[in-house]
Design a protein around this motif. Structure first.
Motif, PDB file in Angstrom:
ATOM      1  N   TYR A 164      -1.410   0.965  -9.848  1.00 35.44           N
ATOM      2  CA  TYR A 164      -1.357   2.250  -8.397  1.00 35.44           C
ATOM      3  C   TYR A 164      -2.848   3.094  -9.116  1.00 35.44           C
ATOM      4  CZ  TYR A 164       1.492  -0.674  -4.899  1.00 35.44           C
ATOM      5  OH  TYR A 164       2.560  -0.708  -4.622  1.00 35.44           O
ATOM      6  N   GLU A 165      -2.415   3.134  -9.950  1.00 32.49           N
ATOM      7  CA  GLU A 165      -3.438   4.232 -10.669  1.00 32.49           C
ATOM      8  C   GLU A 165      -4.858   3.986 -10.809  1.00 32.49           C
ATOM      9  OE1 GLU A 165      -0.978   5.910 -14.482  1.00 32.49           O
ATOM     10  OE2 GLU A 165       0.392   7.000 -12.657  1.00 32.49           O
ATOM     11  N   THR A 184       1.116   5.070   0.231  1.00 35.69           N
ATOM     12  CA  THR A 184       0.231   6.801   0.677  1.00 35.69           C
ATOM     13  C   THR A 184       0.575   8.019   0.176  1.00 35.69           C
ATOM     14  OG1 THR A 184       2.021   7.873   1.643  1.00 35.69           O
ATOM     15  CG2 THR A 184       1.058   5.875   3.023  1.00 35.69           C
ATOM     16  N   SER A 185      -0.195   8.677   0.612  1.00 33.44           N
ATOM     17  CA  SER A 185      -0.529   9.644  -0.840  1.00 33.44           C
ATOM     18  C   SER A 185       0.776  10.700  -0.825  1.00 33.44           C
ATOM     19  CB  SER A 185      -1.905  11.019  -0.628  1.00 33.44           C
ATOM     20  OG  SER A 185      -1.322  11.689   0.939  1.00 33.44           O
ATOM     21  N   ALA A 186       1.696  11.074  -0.085  1.00 33.09           N
ATOM     22  CA  ALA A 186       2.734  11.085  -0.358  1.00 33.09           C
ATOM     23  C   ALA A 186       3.914  10.438  -0.913  1.00 33.09           C
ATOM     24  CB  ALA A 186       3.909  10.624   1.447  1.00 33.09           C
ATOM     25  N   ASP A 187       3.600   8.839  -1.010  1.00 35.01           N
ATOM     26  CA  ASP A 187       4.629   8.043  -1.850  1.00 35.01           C
ATOM     27  C   ASP A 187       4.361   7.938  -3.227  1.00 35.01           C
ATOM     28  OD1 ASP A 187       5.223   6.485   0.854  1.00 35.01           O
ATOM     29  OD2 ASP A 187       3.248   5.483   0.227  1.00 35.01           O
ATOM     30  N   VAL A 188       5.518   8.130  -4.189  1.00 33.90           N
ATOM     31  CA  VAL A 188       5.683   8.155  -5.611  1.00 33.90           C
ATOM     32  C   VAL A 188       6.431   7.454  -5.900  1.00 33.90           C
ATOM     33  CG1 VAL A 188       6.365   9.624  -7.049  1.00 33.90           C
ATOM     34  CG2 VAL A 188       5.678  10.813  -4.869  1.00 33.90           C
ATOM     35  N   ARG A 194       3.523   1.766 -11.664  1.00 33.46           N
ATOM     36  CA  ARG A 194       2.723   2.988 -11.779  1.00 33.46           C
ATOM     37  C   ARG A 194       0.973   2.582 -12.071  1.00 33.46           C
ATOM     38  NH1 ARG A 194       7.129   7.197 -13.851  1.00 33.46           N
ATOM     39  NH2 ARG A 194       8.692   7.753 -12.597  1.00 33.46           N
ATOM     40  N   GLU A 250       0.506  -1.287   0.216  1.00 36.20           N
ATOM     41  CA  GLU A 250       0.505   0.224  -0.168  1.00 36.20           C
ATOM     42  C   GLU A 250       0.938   1.412  -0.261  1.00 36.20           C
ATOM     43  OE1 GLU A 250      -3.508  -0.070   2.672  1.00 36.20           O
ATOM     44  OE2 GLU A 250      -3.508  -2.311   3.088  1.00 36.20           O
TER      45      GLU A 250
END
Length: 138
Positions: free
Chosen positions: A96-97, A22-26, A93, A20
Motif C-alpha cells: 500500500y505504501e 481509505t485514508s482512515a484505514d490502518v 503495508r 482498496e
C-alpha cells in the motif's frame, strides 16, 4: 527445501488484486495461512520474504525468478499437518505504501536448502501446489 531430482525449491504467492483502503484505514495485522497436508518426520524452518521484482505465475521459472529481500519477515517451524501462519504485516503495508504488489516468497532456511537429501515442504494454494524448482538451472 531440497528434493533429489529438483534441487532447491521455493514458492511464490501473490494476490492479483488487493482491497482498496481509505485514508482512515490502518493495517494493524496481516497473517498468511497455508495448509500443509502431511506431517513430516523432521522439522524444517520455512521463512517468508518480500519479493522485490515483478513476476507472473504463468511465466515464472527458476532462471527468471525475481530477487527477494533477505530480511526474514517471519518463520514457521514446519513439521505437523495443518494450517501454518506467517505474520506478513510489513509486506502488506509495503504494497500500500509503494503501490507495488510483488507478493511474497517462501523458502526453507539456507541450511535446509544446502542439504542434498529429500527435505522439503508442500503447501496448498487455492489453485494447486505451487512450487518453484531449481532443476539444476543457474
Amino acid at each position: 527445501g531440497w528434493r533429489d531430482y529438483t534441487g532447491i525449491m521455493r514458492f511464490f504467492l501473490k494476490y492479483e488484486t488487493i482491497p482498496e483502503l481509505t485514508s482512515a484505514d490502518v493495517i494493524v495485522d496481516a497473517q498468511m495461512g497455508l495448509y500443509k497436508a502431511m506431517t513430516s518426520v523432521a522439522s524444517v524452518v520455512v521463512t517468508v520474504h518480500k519479493v522485490l521484482g515483478a513476476w507472473e505465475d504463468t511465466t515464472l521459472t527458476w532462471s527468471n525468478k525475481p530477487n527477494f529481500d533477505g530480511t526474514i519477515e517471519d518463520y514457521v517451524v514446519s513439521r505437523e499437518q495443518g494450517i501454518h501462519y506467517w505474520n506478513v504485516t510489513d509486506i502488506v503495508r509495503g504494497w500500500y505504501e509503494t503501490g507495488q504488489n510483488n507478493g511474497m516468497m517462501f523458502k526453507a532456511v539456507d541450511a535446509s536448502e544446502a542439504v542434498t537429501s529429500n527435505n522439503f515442504r508442500q503447501y496448498y494454494s487455492s489453485d494447486t501446489i505451487v512450487i518453484l524448482r531449481n532443476c539444476g538451472q543457474v
